[in-house]
Design an enzyme around this catalytic site. Structure first.
Site, short mmCIF file in Angstrom:
data_model
loop_
_atom_site.label_atom_id
_atom_site.label_comp_id
_atom_site.label_asym_id
_atom_site.label_seq_id
_atom_site.Cartn_x
_atom_site.Cartn_y
_atom_site.Cartn_z
N LEU A 154 0.84 -1.21 0.00
CA LEU A 154 0.00 0.00 0.00
C LEU A 154 0.87 1.25 0.00
CD1 LEU A 154 -2.59 1.74 0.58
CD2 LEU A 154 -2.18 1.25 2.99
N TYR A 155 1.84 1.29 0.88
CA TYR A 155 2.68 2.48 0.99
C TYR A 155 3.45 2.73 -0.31
CZ TYR A 155 1.66 1.89 5.95
OH TYR A 155 1.02 1.73 7.16
#
Length: 191
Positions: A154-155
């Protein structure tokens, strides 16, 4: 009967609400990170202190249940500053040039967790974006286990770049990655 998922709302949380519901939030933290009750209990005092830091901001994800709304995810952070444990650990982990470019005025995404039963539904991304939306800071920084987790993916997908990898924080045997993103999210990073 349909197989629909109840609507989830993501909102900014008042500091007082966060303090009053820290046990509930930290239970999600423990479940998401795989930490036992003793680790979660030990985190409580630190979390209370975090709510008193400059620039503190919190967000929560709520889903509707027959008993009412239930917190299923949360995130919070604050302005990093010398003398804070995480800031000083990260300063030690980064080379001098990287620290000078990323640490001053940065917002630390201290906690961002979704209960395992509610993961893989986009809530982590919604929480992250709500947490850093419209912040007056040049960058957001965070640390996450240095392994191919959903959170790490996600990051990276949201523009966080590697500032340090394989760092060991005291008290945790796992290696961590320290990541940074220029704000607003989507701004090119100059590592």
């Amino acid at each position: 009967m349909t197989d629909t998922v109840p609507a989830t709302r993501v909102v900014e949380l008042p500091t007082r609400w966060m303090r009053d519901h820290l046990h509930e939030a930290l239970a999600i933290y423990g479940a998401a990170m795989g930490y036992g009750d003793s680790v979660v209990a030990g985190r409580y005092g630190y979390a209370v202190q975090h709510t008193e830091r400059s620039g503190f901001r919190a967000v929560g994800a709520f889903t509707q249940t027959p008993q009412g709304e239930q917190l299923v995810g949360f995130g919070y952070g604050y302005l990093v500053a010398p003398g804070q444990w995480w800031h000083d650990q990260v300063r030690h982990a980064l080379d001098r040039r990287t620290a000078k470019r990323w640490l001053p005025g940065a917002f630390e995404v201290c906690e961002l967790h979704v209960h395992p039963e509610h993961q893989s539904k986009g809530l982590g991304r919604q929480l992250l974006h709500a947490l850093v939306a419209d912040l007056p800071h040049p960058a957001a920084l965070l640390s996450t286990p240095d392994s191919p987790t959903k959170a790490f993916g996600l990051y990276q997908a949201d523009g966080f770049v590697d500032l340090a990898r394989g760092y060991h924080f005291p008290g945790d045997a796992r290696p961590f990655a320290i990541l940074g993103a220029r704000l607003p999210l989507g701004t090119p990073a100059d590592v």
